[in-house]
Design an enzyme around this catalytic site. Sequence first.
Site, short mmCIF file in Angstrom:
data_model
loop_
_atom_site.label_atom_id
_atom_site.label_comp_id
_atom_site.label_asym_id
_atom_site.label_seq_id
_atom_site.Cartn_x
_atom_site.Cartn_y
_atom_site.Cartn_z
CE LYS A 31 -14.59 5.09 -13.85
NZ LYS A 31 -13.68 6.13 -13.32
CG ASP A 58 -12.09 4.64 -10.35
OD1 ASP A 58 -11.16 3.99 -9.84
OD2 ASP A 58 -12.01 5.19 -11.48
CE LYS A 60 -7.77 4.43 -11.16
NZ LYS A 60 -8.95 5.27 -11.46
CG ASP A 63 -1.42 6.10 2.84
OD1 ASP A 63 -0.38 5.82 3.48
OD2 ASP A 63 -1.87 7.27 2.76
CB THR A 117 -5.34 2.30 -19.44
OG1 THR A 117 -5.96 3.51 -19.02
CG2 THR A 117 -6.19 1.13 -19.01
NE ARG A 209 -13.23 10.55 -22.49
CZ ARG A 209 -11.91 10.50 -22.61
NH1 ARG A 209 -11.24 11.59 -22.93
NH2 ARG A 209 -11.26 9.37 -22.39
O1 C5P Z 1 -12.62 7.16 -22.09
P1 C5P Z 1 -13.87 7.11 -21.24
O2 C5P Z 1 -14.48 8.46 -21.08
O3 C5P Z 1 -14.84 6.04 -21.65
O4 C5P Z 1 -13.29 6.72 -19.82
C1 C5P Z 1 -14.03 6.07 -18.84
C2 C5P Z 1 -13.14 5.78 -17.69
O5 C5P Z 1 -12.02 5.03 -18.15
C3 C5P Z 1 -12.56 7.02 -17.01
O6 C5P Z 1 -13.33 7.39 -15.90
C4 C5P Z 1 -11.19 6.54 -16.56
O7 C5P Z 1 -11.26 6.02 -15.25
C5 C5P Z 1 -10.86 5.41 -17.49
N1 C5P Z 1 -9.85 5.81 -18.48
C6 C5P Z 1 -8.78 4.99 -18.67
N2 C5P Z 1 -7.78 5.31 -19.56
C7 C5P Z 1 -7.86 6.42 -20.30
C8 C5P Z 1 -8.98 7.28 -20.15
C9 C5P Z 1 -9.96 6.93 -19.22
O8 C5P Z 1 -8.67 3.96 -18.01
N3 C5P Z 1 -6.87 6.70 -21.16
#
Ligand code: C5P
Length: 230
Positions: A31, A58, A60, A63, A117, A209
């Site tokens: 991604k 990604d 998003k 507009d 989220t 991560r």
């Molecule tokens: O937390 P992680 O590093 O696995 O995040 C992967 C993806 O999830 C990020 O690129 C982001 O788009 C999304 N994310 C999310 N909500 C969060 C943190 C990251 O949807 N609180």
Amino acid sequence: MDTLPIIALDFDSTEKVESFLDQFDEPLFVKVGMELFYQTGPELIKKIQQRGHQIFLDLKLHDIPNTVNKAMEGLAKLNVDMVNVHAAGGVKMMEQALAGIRKYNPETKIIAVTQLTSTTEEMLHNEQNIQSTIEEAVLHYAKLAQQANLDGVVCSPLETNILTEALGESFLKVTPGIRPKDAAQNDQKRITTPEEAKQLGSTHIVVGRPITQSDDPVASYQKIKESWLG
Ligand code: C5P
């Protein structure tokens, strides 16, 4: 539907992406989000594709319908595997996004972000003035995405049940918020393991991560892949 876990390349330069990808000798699904794309542009997309990897871009988009249509025409030429828009832009905007992609590309999946989220129910009520639960708001936007003929939505793994019931199994449910049992939660709050996400009905998982910040990214990826694919 079995697809590879999508690795979120949340890096800020081409060099960091390349040294991360150098460690892998198999085709991946990655991604590329705003942080990376705004600093590296279409050139990096081509480089990742030349290595044989699939890409979820990604960005998003949100507009007026005409602007999103023209922007998607541009993105269609990159031949990525998946792109997305905000469902809050409306049915017309989503239809125009799809038309833009389809002008040059018959294959690219196009999905909609329902509620980020990071949005809490309190924010939904007080800032967006949507007086429902998060789940109801997500379901409502997901229905609009399906009405606009999009391929699916981004959502929490904990929301996939109700979406499968209402919209069917083949409607894509792409879910971040994935943590293997032994991993740090970071800022993710409503999380599941890869196995749980699969059982709940995710069609794709996005993991950042736990792989990118791992001491051994390849080993961490393999573990996640095995538990996701089963
Ligand atoms: O937390 P992680 O590093 O696995 O995040 C992967 C993806 O999830 C990020 O690129 C982001 O788009 C999304 N994310 C999310 N909500 C969060 C943190 C990251 O949807 N609180």
